[in-house]
Write an enzyme that holds these catalytic residues in place. Structure first.
Site, short mmCIF file in Angstrom:
data_model
loop_
_atom_site.label_atom_id
_atom_site.label_comp_id
_atom_site.label_asym_id
_atom_site.label_seq_id
_atom_site.Cartn_x
_atom_site.Cartn_y
_atom_site.Cartn_z
NE ARG A 63 9.86 79.54 41.75
CZ ARG A 63 10.99 79.06 42.17
NH1 ARG A 63 10.88 78.21 43.00
NH2 ARG A 63 12.01 79.36 41.75
CD GLU A 100 20.23 75.61 44.39
OE1 GLU A 100 19.27 75.95 44.54
OE2 GLU A 100 20.59 74.40 44.82
O1 PRP Z 1 17.60 81.49 48.67
P1 PRP Z 1 17.96 82.03 47.01
O2 PRP Z 1 19.36 81.27 46.69
O3 PRP Z 1 18.09 83.43 46.94
O4 PRP Z 1 16.77 81.37 46.06
C1 PRP Z 1 15.64 81.63 46.50
C2 PRP Z 1 15.00 82.40 45.21
O5 PRP Z 1 15.04 81.47 44.18
C3 PRP Z 1 13.69 81.49 43.34
O6 PRP Z 1 13.51 82.66 42.51
P2 PRP Z 1 13.96 82.62 40.95
O7 PRP Z 1 14.75 83.71 41.12
O8 PRP Z 1 14.16 81.29 40.59
O9 PRP Z 1 12.48 83.17 40.32
P3 PRP Z 1 10.96 82.80 40.35
O10 PRP Z 1 10.16 82.81 41.65
O11 PRP Z 1 10.51 83.78 39.34
O12 PRP Z 1 11.02 81.28 39.61
C4 PRP Z 1 12.73 81.50 44.66
O13 PRP Z 1 11.34 81.70 44.17
C5 PRP Z 1 13.44 82.43 45.54
O14 PRP Z 1 12.81 83.73 45.32
N1 ADE Z 2 16.35 74.16 44.21
C1 ADE Z 2 15.52 75.00 44.17
N2 ADE Z 2 14.40 74.74 43.78
C2 ADE Z 2 13.15 75.66 43.62
N3 ADE Z 2 13.57 77.07 43.90
C3 ADE Z 2 14.82 77.37 44.14
N4 ADE Z 2 15.24 78.45 44.39
C4 ADE Z 2 16.71 78.48 44.53
N5 ADE Z 2 17.25 77.35 44.40
C5 ADE Z 2 15.82 76.46 44.44
#
Ligand code: PRP
Ligand code: ADE
Length: 175
Positions: A63, A100
């Site tokens: 993202r 998370e």
């Molecule tokens: O602060 P944190 O606990 O590290 O979480 C934030 C991260 O989690 C999500 O990524 P995700 O790994 O879900 O991947 P995505 O962007 O491919 O959905 C989001 O896009 C951040 O990169």
């Molecule tokens: N609660 C949440 N919603 C969307 N993106 C996330 N990445 C980590 N935690 C998330």
């Protein structure tokens, strides 16, 4: 007057129990569906860093790519994809972290940045801060300076501030 933060609060939707039971997922896809809001968001993400000498935007898969690419264009900076494991074709470094809802790692090409670089890290959300902190470690291992982190939203009930203590963080909306 409706602020950008208000507009984001209206657009970003909660999806309960995704991707795991107990997690309330903040879905940013409605922001992307609204071209005016999307443009306002990317301009606002770039604004605090204009004139700060940013040479590279490190955009975190996946993202973070959506927001990091236009921010790099706004700043006239190089775009560096920070990828999940196994995606980068050339020599790269890896940093592991806890999320998370699980564990993961991020990687960057070793020739993407160096000691002359001043980087801005861009992502959609700060939750635990683990992904951004790992990305910061990647930049530091390659000798680059890290000006700060720009995100669309932060989840203030999660411990990202502790993970990123002392780091300049700009966020457009807090939940
Ligand atoms: O602060 P944190 O606990 O590290 O979480 C934030 C991260 O989690 C999500 O990524 P995700 O790994 O879900 O991947 P995505 O962007 O491919 O959905 C989001 O896009 C951040 O990169
Ligand atoms: N609660 C949440 N919603 C969307 N993106 C996330 N990445 C980590 N935690 C998330």
């Amino acid at each position: 007057m409706t602020t950008l933060s208000d507009r984001l609060k209206t657009a970003i939707r909660d999806v309960p129990d995704f991707p795991k039971p107990g997690i309330v997922f903040k879905d940013i896809t409605p922001v992307l569906h609204d071209p005016v809001l999307f443009a306002d968001v990317t301009a606002a993400l770039a604004a605090p860093w204009k004139g700060k000498g940013i040479t590279h935007v490190l955009a975190i898969e996946s993202r973070g790519f959506l927001f990091g690419a236009p921010v790099a264009q706004h700043l006239g900076a190089s775009l560096v994809p920070v990828r999940k494991p196994g995606k980068l074709p050339s020599a790269h470094l890896t940093e592991h972290y806890a999320l998370e809802y699980g564990e993961d790692a991020v990687e960057v090409h070793t020739d993407a940045i160096d000691a002359r670089s001043l980087v801005l890290i861009v992502d959609d959300v700060l939750a635990t801060g683990g992904t951004a902190a790992a990305t910061r470690r990647l930049a530091h291992r390659l000798g680059a300076g890290v000006a700060g982190i720009g995100v669309v939203m932060d989840l203030s009930f999660l411990p990202w501030r502790k993970a990123l203590a002392g780091v300049h963080v700009e966020t457009l909306v807090s939940f």
